[in-house]
Design an enzyme around this catalytic site. Structure first.
Site, PDB file in Angstrom:
ATOM      1  CB  CYS A 185      -0.909   0.011   1.234  1.00 27.68           C
ATOM      2  SG  CYS A 185      -1.856  -1.505   1.438  1.00 27.68           S
TER       3      CYS A 185
ATOM      4  CG  LEU B 165       9.987 -10.643 -11.010  1.00 26.19           C
ATOM      5  CD1 LEU B 165      10.602  -9.322 -10.536  1.00 26.19           C
ATOM      6  CD2 LEU B 165       9.094 -10.401 -12.217  1.00 26.19           C
TER       7      LEU B 165
ATOM      8  N   GLY C  12      14.803 -11.805  -6.762  1.00 29.82           N
ATOM      9  CA  GLY C  12      16.079 -12.246  -6.200  1.00 29.82           C
ATOM     10  C   GLY C  12      16.977 -11.156  -5.655  1.00 29.82           C
TER      11      GLY C  12
END
Length: 611
Positions: free
Chosen positions: A2, A261, A378
């Site tokens: 948020c 990712l 990572g």
């Protein structure tokens, strides 16, 4: 995940300032596209923008709790991975809950433990609690600084927000940048508490900032120090495997679509393999996302930071793990769009970026957001396990400066800047002062020799300085498109354990990231296990350099643009006259930085004072 904003002020009743709070909160709309909230008291105001990840129906903020001492109000950003365990503990202590998410756990935790709640939390977080009974504002940031939190003192209190833009929306805050702000842009030392904007500071990682009528005080609740490490190589590998697997499993908790990712490097491949194993136990399939450029794999040319293209290694991981994989392929024409650059500058509130690597990251995150709300990444593995080249080069160890500054190229950020500006800023002296301050904080463990201590200093600088830049970049660009990125390598238990390991254990096979390489060997392909470190990809298409030169030539026509208060016009003229097909990569990075400065001036109209 948020965006939070607000203030505490003891000079007047704040109820009539709701429109100001709403203006500040609206700047966080990208961080929280799902909901908005505001809470006001006589001396405090809290705003919130929500990206719903846990308990979408019940986690609205700001959240309040009435206690015998008075009302507590909380605005919270981040994720607490151990919230279920804490919830059970708090219930046993007599607390009662209305929702199923982590926000209410933090609020009840504060009611139970006060500011010591920080030490009970496992996660990435930044939050503020207004304690009506004590008339204090308490701001807390996670141990590694994964989530950002900024504040600025006022005559009667403080303003705070997840990003500088939230504070800049307050009418009392001047858009002023002085020499102290500029020095860090060019020095790249990642000074703690630094912000570009005068008068603004960051809550430091692992720190509690308490604001009351008597002023502002700070308390550090966690710091990276010397840790005992008695395990041998084999026990260390096993322990790293267990700690990393545990961190990933905790960070897979989500009520919305989640992915990883995947670059084809060791770090992201280890996360992918372990995450896929954990999800398979639940009968679920992992999503993965990779980025590349049109035609670049076929025409790839090795450079100082990348010996190989990511594509073949990504495919090896996908064949072994069999996730639901998405290749995000970008075209250089997309990267050269000035509108994209302006989006990225706005996301970072600063021209201190990494050029096309920031631009492509924004496009990657935007594409990922169409499929997932949360991804694991990572970041911090290289800093923690010794992945960068400078860990393995004696000249970096002996340089008496930040090791990444020994590796020139993209790290040299002063080219293209006017000589008189650089002389006034004295960037070299600033860097030397920062290095002295940073190394002075490294405690020397008993019985550690000079060479081992020098390596420990190297690791400490990377984990307390260099990683700050990457975490900030990741947060600001991902949240600009409403994507939450989690970082398992920033799990504080894993960080403490690996940080304490001696260099001989961290590099036992003579390669970078020995511990991680062996701890994850069971879930990654042999090709990835043998791959050398490759940095995040950078576009190699000459058309990108050509587009930069064209935009810089157009900039030269704006003779009175304020960017030339900093940029060297003659240098820019020479740079635009070079053959784009043979333009050095470094010069392209320099053009990126000048164009970043240009758009930053246009977007923010700052008053810049060099003294």
């Amino acid at each position: 995940m948020c965006g939070i904003v607000g203030w505490a002020t003891y000079g007047s009743d704040q109820h009539h300032n709701r429109s100001v709070l709403e203006a500040m909160t609206s700047t966080m709309a990208c961080r929280g596209p799902d909901d908005s909230g505001a809470w006001m008291a006589r001396h405090a105001a809290l705003g919130h923008r929500r990206l719903a990840v846990l308990d979408p129906a019940g986690g609205r903020q700001p959240m309040t709790l009435d206690t015998q001492r008075g009302t507590l109000a909380l605005t919270f950003s981040g994720e607490v991975y151990n919230f279920r365990e804490l919830r059970s503990q708090l219930i046993s202590l007599g607390h009662r809950f209305r929702t199923n998410g982590d926000t209410e756990v933090v609020l009840h935790g504060y009611a139970q433990w006060g500011e010591r709640v920080a030490e009970h939390l496992d996660g990435m977080f930044a939050f503020a609690v207004w304690d009506e009974g004590e008339q204090t504002l308490v701001m807390i940031r996670d141990r590694l600084g994964v989530k950002p939190l900024y504040y600025q003192s006022t005559p009667n209190g403080v303003l705070f927000g997840s990003e500088p833009k939230a504070l800049l929306a307050h009418p009392s805050v001047a858009l002023l940048v002085d020499s102290d702000g500029l020095r860090e842009i060019f020095a790249f030392t990642h000074a703690p508490n630094w912000t570009l904007w005068k008068g603004m500071r960051q809550v430091a990682p692992g720190t509690v900032v308490t604001v009351g009528r008597a002023g502002v005080r700070e308390r550090v609740y966690w710091r990276l120090g010397p840790m005992a490490h008695d395990d041998d190589r084999h026990k260390s590998i096993d322990r790293v495997r267990d700690l990393l697997d545990g961190a990933i499993r905790r960070q897979l908790v989500s009520d919305v679509p989640l992915g990883v990712l995947l670059s084809g490097g060791l770090d992201s491949s280890a996360i992918t393999g372990l995450a896929a194993e954990a999800l398979a136990e639940q009968g679920e399939k992992l999503r993965t996302f990779s980025v590349g450029f049109t035609g670049q794999e076929e025409q790839f040319e090795p450079d100082d930071l990348r010996a190989s293209s990511d594509g073949p290694f990504v495919r090896d991981v996908v064949r072994q793990v069999r996730p639901e994989h998405h290749d995000i392929v970008l075209d250089s024409s997309e990267l050269s769009d000035p509108g994209l650059r302006r989006h990225v500058i706005t996301a970072r509130d600063s021209p201190a970026g990494l050029g096309d690597m920031d631009l492509s990251l924004y496009l990657l995150f935007k594409a990922v957001r169409a499929h997932s709300t949360v991804v694991l990444s990572g970041e911090a593995a290289d800093e923690l396990f010794g992945g960068y080249r400078w860990f393995h080069r004696p000249e970096a160890l002996q340089a008496q400066t930040f090791p990444w500054l020994v590796q020139r190229g993209v790290m040299d950020r002063t080219r293209g800047i006017r000589a008189d500006v650089l002389k006034a800023l004295d960037v070299a002296a600033y860097s030397a002062d920062q290095y002295a301050a940073a190394t002075a904080k490294v405690e020397r463990a008993d019985g550690v020799g000079n060479e081992e201590h020098a390596m420990r200093v190297m690791f400490h600088l990377n984990m307390t300085r260099h990683i700050r830049m990457l975490l900030d970049r990741k947060d600001r660009i991902s949240m600009a498109v409403g994507l939450e990125v989690r970082v398992p390598f920033c799990d504080h238990r894993l960080v403490e354990y690996v940080h304490g390991a001696p260099w001989a254990v961290k590099s036992f096979d003579g390669r970078e990231k020995s511990l991680l390489r062996h701890a994850s060997a069971h879930v990654i392909p042999a090709s990835v296990a043998g791959r050398t470190k490759a940095h995040y990809p950078s576009v190699q298409d000459a058309s990108y350099a050509r587009a930069l030169q064209k935009q810089a030539a157009e900039l030269l026509l704006e003779r009175h643009h304020p960017v030339f208060d900093l940029a060297d016009r003659e240098w820019l003229q020479r740079a635009t006259s070079l053959d784009p097909d043979v333009i050095p990569v470094q010069l392209r990075h320099d053009l990126d930085r000048i164009l970043d400065l240009y758009h930053w001036f246009d977007l923010y109209s700052p008053r810049v004072v060099v003294d």
